[in-house]
Structures are given as C-alpha cells and as structure tokens.
Design an enzyme around this catalytic site. Structure first.
Site, mmCIF file in Angstrom:
data_model
loop_
_atom_site.group_PDB
_atom_site.id
_atom_site.type_symbol
_atom_site.label_atom_id
_atom_site.label_comp_id
_atom_site.label_asym_id
_atom_site.label_seq_id
_atom_site.Cartn_x
_atom_site.Cartn_y
_atom_site.Cartn_z
ATOM 1 N N SER A 16 0.828 -1.198 0.000
ATOM 2 C CA SER A 16 0.000 0.000 0.000
ATOM 3 C C SER A 16 0.862 1.248 0.000
ATOM 4 C CB SER A 16 -0.853 -0.037 1.273
ATOM 5 O OG SER A 16 -1.421 1.215 1.513
ATOM 6 N N TYR A 25 -2.388 -1.001 10.774
ATOM 7 C CA TYR A 25 -2.619 -1.597 9.450
ATOM 8 C C TYR A 25 -1.433 -1.302 8.528
ATOM 9 C CZ TYR A 25 -4.002 -1.588 4.569
ATOM 10 O OH TYR A 25 -3.994 -1.770 3.209
ATOM 11 N N LYS A 46 1.803 -3.711 6.640
ATOM 12 C CA LYS A 46 2.282 -3.717 5.239
ATOM 13 C C LYS A 46 3.785 -3.465 5.200
ATOM 14 C CE LYS A 46 -1.729 -4.452 3.370
ATOM 15 N NZ LYS A 46 -2.031 -5.786 2.835
HETATM 16 P P1 NAD Z 1 -11.212 -6.764 0.890
HETATM 17 O O1 NAD Z 1 -11.466 -6.733 2.359
HETATM 18 O O2 NAD Z 1 -12.345 -6.524 -0.027
HETATM 19 O O3 NAD Z 1 -10.526 -8.165 0.498
HETATM 20 C C1 NAD Z 1 -9.677 -8.874 1.382
HETATM 21 C C2 NAD Z 1 -10.220 -10.297 1.478
HETATM 22 O O4 NAD Z 1 -9.373 -11.050 2.357
HETATM 23 C C3 NAD Z 1 -11.646 -10.350 2.044
HETATM 24 O O5 NAD Z 1 -12.458 -11.085 1.143
HETATM 25 C C4 NAD Z 1 -11.481 -11.086 3.384
HETATM 26 O O6 NAD Z 1 -12.602 -11.904 3.664
HETATM 27 C C5 NAD Z 1 -10.205 -11.881 3.162
HETATM 28 N N1 NAD Z 1 -9.438 -12.193 4.379
HETATM 29 C C6 NAD Z 1 -9.065 -11.337 5.375
HETATM 30 N N2 NAD Z 1 -8.366 -12.012 6.306
HETATM 31 C C7 NAD Z 1 -8.274 -13.305 5.888
HETATM 32 C C8 NAD Z 1 -7.699 -14.485 6.427
HETATM 33 N N3 NAD Z 1 -7.064 -14.484 7.608
HETATM 34 N N4 NAD Z 1 -7.798 -15.640 5.728
HETATM 35 C C9 NAD Z 1 -8.453 -15.666 4.550
HETATM 36 N N5 NAD Z 1 -9.048 -14.592 3.997
HETATM 37 C C10 NAD Z 1 -8.953 -13.429 4.668
HETATM 38 O O7 NAD Z 1 -10.018 -5.734 0.602
HETATM 39 P P2 NAD Z 1 -9.427 -5.202 -0.778
HETATM 40 O O8 NAD Z 1 -9.730 -3.764 -0.882
HETATM 41 O O9 NAD Z 1 -9.769 -6.121 -1.892
HETATM 42 O O10 NAD Z 1 -7.865 -5.314 -0.435
HETATM 43 C C11 NAD Z 1 -7.085 -6.422 -0.835
HETATM 44 C C12 NAD Z 1 -5.678 -6.235 -0.316
HETATM 45 O O11 NAD Z 1 -5.159 -5.013 -0.816
HETATM 46 C C13 NAD Z 1 -5.575 -6.151 1.214
HETATM 47 O O12 NAD Z 1 -4.416 -6.808 1.640
HETATM 48 C C14 NAD Z 1 -5.484 -4.657 1.459
HETATM 49 O O13 NAD Z 1 -4.806 -4.371 2.652
HETATM 50 C C15 NAD Z 1 -4.686 -4.200 0.246
HETATM 51 N N6 NAD Z 1 -4.895 -2.779 -0.084
HETATM 52 C C16 NAD Z 1 -6.163 -2.300 -0.285
HETATM 53 C C17 NAD Z 1 -6.363 -0.937 -0.559
HETATM 54 C C18 NAD Z 1 -7.743 -0.371 -0.738
HETATM 55 O O14 NAD Z 1 -7.892 0.863 -0.663
HETATM 56 N N7 NAD Z 1 -8.763 -1.170 -1.012
HETATM 57 C C19 NAD Z 1 -5.259 -0.091 -0.663
HETATM 58 C C20 NAD Z 1 -3.979 -0.601 -0.461
HETATM 59 C C21 NAD Z 1 -3.812 -1.965 -0.178
HETATM 60 N N1 UFG Z 2 -12.783 10.832 3.355
HETATM 61 C C1 UFG Z 2 -13.791 11.701 3.716
HETATM 62 N N2 UFG Z 2 -14.957 11.176 4.181
HETATM 63 C C2 UFG Z 2 -15.163 9.823 4.311
HETATM 64 C C3 UFG Z 2 -14.127 8.947 3.919
HETATM 65 C C4 UFG Z 2 -12.944 9.480 3.455
HETATM 66 O O1 UFG Z 2 -13.638 12.919 3.627
HETATM 67 O O2 UFG Z 2 -16.240 9.419 4.763
HETATM 68 C C5 UFG Z 2 -11.529 11.387 2.809
HETATM 69 C C6 UFG Z 2 -10.305 11.048 3.635
HETATM 70 O O3 UFG Z 2 -10.137 11.977 4.689
HETATM 71 C C7 UFG Z 2 -9.197 11.097 2.578
HETATM 72 C C8 UFG Z 2 -9.912 10.613 1.307
HETATM 73 O O4 UFG Z 2 -11.310 10.819 1.542
HETATM 74 O O5 UFG Z 2 -8.796 12.439 2.377
HETATM 75 C C9 UFG Z 2 -9.660 9.147 0.997
HETATM 76 O O6 UFG Z 2 -9.947 8.376 2.158
HETATM 77 P P1 UFG Z 2 -10.073 6.780 2.114
HETATM 78 O O7 UFG Z 2 -10.460 6.343 3.473
HETATM 79 O O8 UFG Z 2 -10.968 6.367 0.983
HETATM 80 O O9 UFG Z 2 -8.614 6.317 1.718
HETATM 81 P P2 UFG Z 2 -7.209 6.562 2.418
HETATM 82 O O10 UFG Z 2 -6.384 7.375 1.473
HETATM 83 O O11 UFG Z 2 -7.350 7.058 3.804
HETATM 84 O O12 UFG Z 2 -6.634 5.082 2.533
HETATM 85 C C10 UFG Z 2 -6.753 4.162 1.438
HETATM 86 C C11 UFG Z 2 -6.931 2.753 2.005
HETATM 87 C C12 UFG Z 2 -5.677 2.297 2.679
HETATM 88 C C13 UFG Z 2 -4.503 2.471 1.774
HETATM 89 C C14 UFG Z 2 -4.422 3.877 1.234
HETATM 90 C C15 UFG Z 2 -3.343 3.949 0.188
HETATM 91 O O13 UFG Z 2 -8.017 2.720 2.918
HETATM 92 O O14 UFG Z 2 -5.815 0.932 2.966
HETATM 93 O O15 UFG Z 2 -5.651 4.242 0.618
HETATM 94 O O16 UFG Z 2 -3.209 5.260 -0.279
HETATM 95 F F1 UFG Z 2 -3.364 2.197 2.447
#
Ligand code: NAD
Ligand code: UFG
Length: 332
Positions: free
Chosen positions: A124, A149, A153
């Site tokens: 991330s 969290y 990572k």
């Molecule tokens: P998500 O929660 O939709 O998907 C993650 C999946 O992993 C879920 O289906 C959950 O049920 C499963 N899971 C969690 N713990 C588990 C375990 N112990 N065993 C088996 N399954 C398990 O999240 P996502 O947005 O698809 O994110 C996928 C990956 O990308 C994550 O590792 C997340 O940290 C990373 N990531 C996401 C974002 C974002 O903004 N969505 C940004 C940066 C990194």
């Molecule tokens: N925000 C609002 N209102 C809300 C939700 C979010 O104003 O209800 C704002 C936040 O303050 C931020 C922006 O929208 O400025 C994006 O927020 P998100 O929560 O959607 O995303 P973040 O950038 O905080 O974090 C996300 C993922 C993390 C990941 C990161 C990587 O949640 O897992 O992006 O850049 F690590």
C-alpha cells in the site's frame, strides 16, 4: 499458470480473478469470507463462464493451506487476504498483526514446503508514511506509518525482502496500491464492504442511494488546492490489470516493487463534484473535522510500472464514478 488467490472474493481480488480467468489462468481462491461473500464466486463464474475453485479457509490455518497446496500444484500466489480498515487497526492492533503478519508467515511456510516460491503481495501507499513531497516514486523512503494496518504492510515488505535474502530462489513482487475505486462493467462485483464503509467512494455511493444520510468531508483546512485531502484514485480494473502485468516478473528470482496509481491527485471535493456530474446526482455532504491519521496529499509517480511492465492506468475519473454508482444501484 495455476494461481492461488488469497482474499480472492474481496474487492480487488475478485476483479483480478476475472482477468486471470479471462486470459486462461487456472484460479484457486482461498478466503475466510470475513469481509466478502461466497456469492462472489458465482458472479465471477457469470462474468467469465468459468467457475474458479473456491476454499472457505483462513491463511492462519496451516492444515487447510497444506490440503490446498497438496491438492493443486500451485505455480504462484497472489496474496490479497488481510484486514484493511485503518481506524479499526488503531483499536485492535493485535488482531491486525496476528491476521496480516502471522497469516502471511503461515502462508509463506506452506508455500516453501511445496516448492512454490512466487508471490505477488498487496502492499500500500501507506508504507511511505507522510511523504516529503509528491508524486512519490518507489525510491522514496518507507516508514513512519501512522497506524497498525500500515505497519503490517511495512513489516511484511521487510519480511518478504529478508526471505529473498535468505533464499534467493524466491520471486517476490510488492505492489503498492494507491486508492482503488469503481467496479466491473457487469455491475456484479465492486466495493461492497460489510458494515459502514471507511473509504470515501463506497460511503459516497451509499449516501447517493439514501442508505446513509450524509457524507462527512474530513477537513477543509489542509494545504491543498481546496483544503480537502488529495489522493490518487485508480479504477479497480486498471489495478487488477497491474497484477496480470507483473506475472512475467515471477519468472526471475528477486524482489520487485511497483507503485500502482494514475499519477493524478484529486481532492475529496473534486471527487464529490465528479460523482455528481458523472451520474446527475446531488450529494448530501458537510464539512467535518479532520480524521485522525490522515495526511494532506499523496499521489504516485507510476512511471516505473509503465517503463518496465508496459502497464498504465487508462480509465478516467468519470469511468470510476459511473461504474461505482452502477454497481451500487445493482445491489439489493
Ligand atoms: P477486501 O477486504 O475486499 O478483500 C480482502 C479479502 O481477504 C476479504 O475477502 C477477506 O474476507 C479476506 N481475508 C481477510 N483475512 C483473511 C484471512 N485471515 N484468511 C483468509 N481470507 C482473509 O479488501 P481489498 O480492498 O480487496 O484489499 C485487498 C488487499 O489489498 C488487502 O491486503 C489490502 O490491505 C490491500 N490494499 C487495499 C487498498 C484499498 O484501498 N482497497 C489499498 C492498499 C492496499
Ligand atoms: N474521506 C472523507 N470522508 C469519508 C471517507 C474518506 O472525507 O467518509 C476522505 C479522507 O479523509 C481522505 C480521502 O477521503 O482524504 C480518501 O480516504 P479513504 O479512506 O478512501 O482512503 P485513504 O487514502 O485514507 O486510505 C486508502 C486505504 C488504505 C490504503 C491507502 C493507500 O483505505 O488501505 O488508501 O493510499 F493504504
């Protein structure tokens, strides 16, 4: 390739499974369904015409992993499984460290025993902490994470790098995602978190649908062009395509790191206005205090992925906003 996709019924994982199946890979999904639903497997089948093998299992369950690796000659793992709610991790650090770190250590040990040493890891942008400047490239220092969290990572990147140092047969790709939004054109899969969303876009779509009353914009006094936080939003289909693009890297042992973003930063107000324009909807929102742990602005320099992998995000902000809304309106 025969690919084990952990977290494959989740948001990013499900879109990636679709693209893997469409290009002819064999997909085995493992997910404990803690943040996704089993029906996603049916939706993947509807979209692709192919049913992936699915195991409801936990990456912490070594016996279950043993059974899966014994039943399938897995060539590589794409490891999405993990807990990802930033705020929750502040209050439940042990749960986050156990699930994400112990879970990954368990997975890696079983992979090693089965001579499977190719892994793509979901990292991330959060590993960069508060960057000294933007855009961020892969050579920027990591560290200074502001919540457990993000620290999982950071530590997992380090653990995987140490693993390659100890055993250079490992092929490891660390993908640093920026902010995925949007959904598949079928409207069948998208960002559908259990409970009240933490992320901006699923909150926006639920306010637009009337499920939630009002969006809080967290802070309008940041040093950005309109005072609200700026992020690099990337269409989830572009992000999924990034995983397909890195697979050839796994043929060579080593550790590779790529940013997956668009290189463009949009503020929260930019996102609200783009959503309203793309969908012809007025959003109910109010300015609220800053959210703890947030930083002012972050966006990527994604040029390394384009240079080395030929991958580039192509979808527009309008595509992201429209597909997110189409997916939401297709939910019960
Ligand atoms: P998500 O929660 O939709 O998907 C993650 C999946 O992993 C879920 O289906 C959950 O049920 C499963 N899971 C969690 N713990 C588990 C375990 N112990 N065993 C088996 N399954 C398990 O999240 P996502 O947005 O698809 O994110 C996928 C990956 O990308 C994550 O590792 C997340 O940290 C990373 N990531 C996401 C974002 C974002 O903004 N969505 C940004 C940066 C990194
Ligand atoms: N925000 C609002 N209102 C809300 C939700 C979010 O104003 O209800 C704002 C936040 O303050 C931020 C922006 O929208 O400025 C994006 O927020 P998100 O929560 O959607 O995303 P973040 O950038 O905080 O974090 C996300 C993922 C993390 C990941 C990161 C990587 O949640 O897992 O992006 O850049 F690590």
């Amino acid at each position: 390739m025969r690919i084990l996709v952990t977290g494959g019924t989740g948001y990013i994982g499900s879109h990636t499974c679709v693209q893997l199946l469409e290009r002819g890979d064999e997909v085995v999904i493992l997910d404990n369904l803690s943040n996704s639903k089993k029906e996603i497997v049916d939706h993947i089948e509807t979209i692709t015409g192919i049913r992936p093998v699915f195991y409801e299992a936990d990456i912490l369950d070594e016996d279950a992993l043993e059974r899966i690796f014994s039943a399938h000659a897995i060539d590589a793992v794409i490891h999405f499984a993990g807990l990802k709610a930033v705020g929750e991790s502040v209050h439940q650090p042990l749960r986050y460290y156990h699930n994400n770190i112990t879970g990954t250590l368990t997975l890696l040990a079983v992979m090693d025993r089965h001579d499977c040493r190719k892994i793509v890891f979901s990292s991330s942008a959060t590993v960069y902490g508060t960057p000294a400047s933007v855009p961020i490239n892969e050579d920027f220092p990591t560290g200074g994470t502001t919540n457990p969290y993000g620290t999982t990572k950071l530590y997992l990147e380090r653990i995987l790098t140490d693993l390659h140092t100890a055993d250079p047969r490992w092929s490891i790709v660390l993908l640093r995602y920026f902010n995925p939004v949007g959904a598949h054109d079928s409207k069948l899969i998208g960002d559908n978190p259990n409970g009240i969303p933490n992320n901006l876009m699923p909150y926006v779509t639920r306010v637009a649908k009337g499920i939630l009353p009002c969006l809080s914009v967290f802070g309008d006094d940041y040093p950005t062009h309109d005072g609200t936080g700026v992020r690099d939003y990337i269409h989830v289909l572009d992000l999924a395509a990034g995983h397909v693009a890195v697979l050839p890297c796994l043929d060579q042992p080593g550790v590779k790191v790529y940013n997956l973003g668009t290189g463009i930063g949009y503020s929260v107000l930019d996102m609200i206005h783009a959503f309203e324009k793309a969908n012809g909807i007025k959003l109910n929102y109010k300015i609220a205090p800053r959210r703890e742990g947030d930083i002012a602005e972050v966006w990527s320099d994604p040029s390394k992925a384009e240079r080395e992998l030929g991958w580039k995000a192509t979808r527009t902000l309008e595509d992201m906003c429209r597909s997110a809304w189409e997916f939401e309106t297709n939910q019960n």
